[in-house]
Scaffold this motif. Structure first.
Motif, PDB file in Angstrom:
ATOM      1  N   GLU A 138       0.825  -1.202   0.000  1.00 52.30           N
ATOM      2  CA  GLU A 138       0.000   0.000   0.000  1.00 52.30           C
ATOM      3  C   GLU A 138       0.861   1.254   0.000  1.00 52.30           C
ATOM      4  O   GLU A 138       0.523   2.262  -0.625  1.00 52.30           O
ATOM      5  N   ALA A 139       2.007   1.216   0.710  1.00 50.92           N
ATOM      6  CA  ALA A 139       2.900   2.365   0.752  1.00 50.92           C
ATOM      7  C   ALA A 139       3.481   2.659  -0.635  1.00 50.92           C
ATOM      8  O   ALA A 139       3.563   3.823  -1.058  1.00 50.92           O
ATOM      9  N   VAL A 140       3.870   1.608  -1.344  1.00 51.46           N
ATOM     10  CA  VAL A 140       4.399   1.789  -2.699  1.00 51.46           C
ATOM     11  C   VAL A 140       3.317   2.348  -3.620  1.00 51.46           C
ATOM     12  O   VAL A 140       3.551   3.291  -4.390  1.00 51.46           O
ATOM     13  N   ALA A 141       2.110   1.786  -3.546  1.00 52.46           N
ATOM     14  CA  ALA A 141       1.008   2.267  -4.378  1.00 52.46           C
ATOM     15  C   ALA A 141       0.685   3.729  -4.076  1.00 52.46           C
ATOM     16  O   ALA A 141       0.418   4.534  -4.976  1.00 52.46           O
TER      17      ALA A 141
ATOM     18  N   LYS B  69       5.917  13.572   3.177  1.00 59.04           N
ATOM     19  CA  LYS B  69       5.759  12.882   4.453  1.00 59.04           C
ATOM     20  C   LYS B  69       5.992  11.379   4.297  1.00 59.04           C
ATOM     21  O   LYS B  69       6.634  10.741   5.137  1.00 59.04           O
ATOM     22  N   VAL B  70       5.471  10.800   3.223  1.00 59.43           N
ATOM     23  CA  VAL B  70       5.595   9.360   3.009  1.00 59.43           C
ATOM     24  C   VAL B  70       7.045   8.970   2.737  1.00 59.43           C
ATOM     25  O   VAL B  70       7.577   8.026   3.328  1.00 59.43           O
ATOM     26  N   VAL B  71       7.699   9.727   1.834  1.00 57.13           N
ATOM     27  CA  VAL B  71       9.073   9.388   1.445  1.00 57.13           C
ATOM     28  C   VAL B  71      10.027   9.525   2.623  1.00 57.13           C
ATOM     29  O   VAL B  71      10.980   8.761   2.763  1.00 57.13           O
ATOM     30  N   GLN B  72       9.758  10.474   3.508  1.00 54.26           N
ATOM     31  CA  GLN B  72      10.652  10.713   4.636  1.00 54.26           C
ATOM     32  C   GLN B  72      10.777   9.498   5.547  1.00 54.26           C
ATOM     33  O   GLN B  72      11.837   9.228   6.112  1.00 54.26           O
TER      34      GLN B  72
ATOM     35  N   VAL C  24       9.483   1.984  -5.601  1.00 54.48           N
ATOM     36  CA  VAL C  24       8.738   3.138  -6.141  1.00 54.48           C
ATOM     37  C   VAL C  24       9.443   3.682  -7.374  1.00 54.48           C
ATOM     38  O   VAL C  24       8.815   3.970  -8.402  1.00 54.48           O
ATOM     39  N   GLU C  25      10.770   3.823  -7.282  1.00 59.18           N
ATOM     40  CA  GLU C  25      11.535   4.348  -8.410  1.00 59.18           C
ATOM     41  C   GLU C  25      11.443   3.416  -9.615  1.00 59.18           C
ATOM     42  O   GLU C  25      11.324   3.861 -10.758  1.00 59.18           O
ATOM     43  N   ALA C  26      11.489   2.107  -9.366  1.00 60.96           N
ATOM     44  CA  ALA C  26      11.406   1.147 -10.470  1.00 60.96           C
ATOM     45  C   ALA C  26      10.046   1.232 -11.159  1.00 60.96           C
ATOM     46  O   ALA C  26       9.950   1.203 -12.392  1.00 60.96           O
TER      47      ALA C  26
END
Length: 325
Positions: free
Chosen positions: A78-81, A107-110, A120-122
């Protein structure tokens, strides 16, 4: 048995994944008694989570809508999505959505583990965005956006390389104030420490931003807000097209449709004058066509040519479609 804090987080995660949990099943999943489950439910309520209980043989629990949004517990997938979705929303033409998306993304990336950032980058690297609405401006790396957004939030000095409109490169050190998304482009409003003045920087011309860890006190921006400061700067820069049209619709109706993208002046109760500034004529043409009212192009001549071209194309499409029926 897991400690109370860990078990409470586990309970919250379970309640967020199912609309309704029978009490006995929920207690079994947590490995606790019904009495302990009730205490954990009360603890969640004290933290602000609206948990509803249904009594009886088939009694159970479910999360309900509350007066405020409580913190959410999400898993890795869910975090990646969420991060990928926020990156896409950062390019949204809808007013307010892009800025809010970047704030949440920061906030999420931190707090995101490195292994999830790589995923996420992929996903971003192999995802092709589907454009719609206004012509998109130059793309901005989401990582760059989040670094700058965090510096704005934390009132932390920022260093970056910047390429001006004339092609000159320079290293800049600023006190970042706000990020503004305007006309599908991202701008940083900041106080330039080298030039001792407020400046606007386009993020697609900015590279290698780094926060130096040096905090600063807030300065007074010479404008009502950051968006107004950016608009004032852009109005002083020559644009390729200045569009004007008379629209057979009330000014309030047109103003509600075009929002901040144009200036609307009332001519009479049923007509108004619409003015817009744009890099491309596609967006003004689509905006005029979406108003659902007749209009007359006042300028520039290139827009009139484009409207005629589109009109002829649509007419041919309609005739061809009817002939094929």
């Amino acid at each position: 048995m897991a400690n109370t804090s860990t078990r409470t987080l586990r309970l919250l995660s379970l309640l967020q994944t199912h609309r309704y949990w029978p009490g006995e099943e929920l207690a079994d999943r947590l490995g606790v008694s019904i009495r302990t489950l009730r205490r954990d439910i009360d603890r969640l309520r004290e933290l602000g989570y609206p948990v509803e209980a249904q009594r009886g043989v088939d009694g159970g629990y479910q999360l309900a809508a509350g007066a405020a949004l409580p913190p959410l517990v999400i898993d890795d997938e869910e975090a990646v999505a969420l991060a990928v979705g926020l990156q896409a929303a950062a390019e949204s033409p809808v007013e307010g959505i892009a800025e809010a998306s970047v704030r949440v993304l920061a906030k999420v990336v931190q707090v995101m583990p490195a292994r999830l950032r790589h995923r996420v980058e992929a996903l971003r690297a192999v995802t092709v965005p589907v454009g719609g609405g206004a012509t998109a401006g130059p793309g901005v790396d989401p990582d760059r956006l989040t670094v700058v957004a965090l510096a704005c939030r934390d009132t932390e000095r920022l260093r970056f390389s910047y390429t001006a409109a004339d092609g000159r490169h320079a290293e800049r050190q600023v006190e970042p104030h706000r990020l503004v998304c305007l006309h599908r482009r991202w701008y940083l409003v900041a106080y330039d420490l080298d030039r001792q003045d407020w400046r606007t920087f386009r993020l697609d011309r900015l590279s290698a931003p780094q926060g130096g860890g040096v905090r600063f006190g807030p300065r007074s921006l010479p404008a009502a807000d950051a968006a107004e400061f950016v608009r004032a700067g852009l109005n002083g820069v020559p644009r390729p097209y200045r569009v004007a049209a008379l629209v057979d619709a009330p000014a309030a109706t047109v103003r509600a449709r075009v929002g901040r993208w144009g200036t609307v002046e009332e001519v009479d109760a049923g007509r108004c004058r619409l003015e817009m500034t744009a890099d491309s004529l596609d967006w003004p043409a689509m905006a005029l066509g979406s108003l659902g009212a007749d209009f007359r192009v006042l300028g520039p001549p290139e827009l009139l040519d484009l409207v005629e071209e589109w009109g002829a194309r649509f007419t041919r499409a309609a005739r061809g479609s009817r002939a094929a029926e």
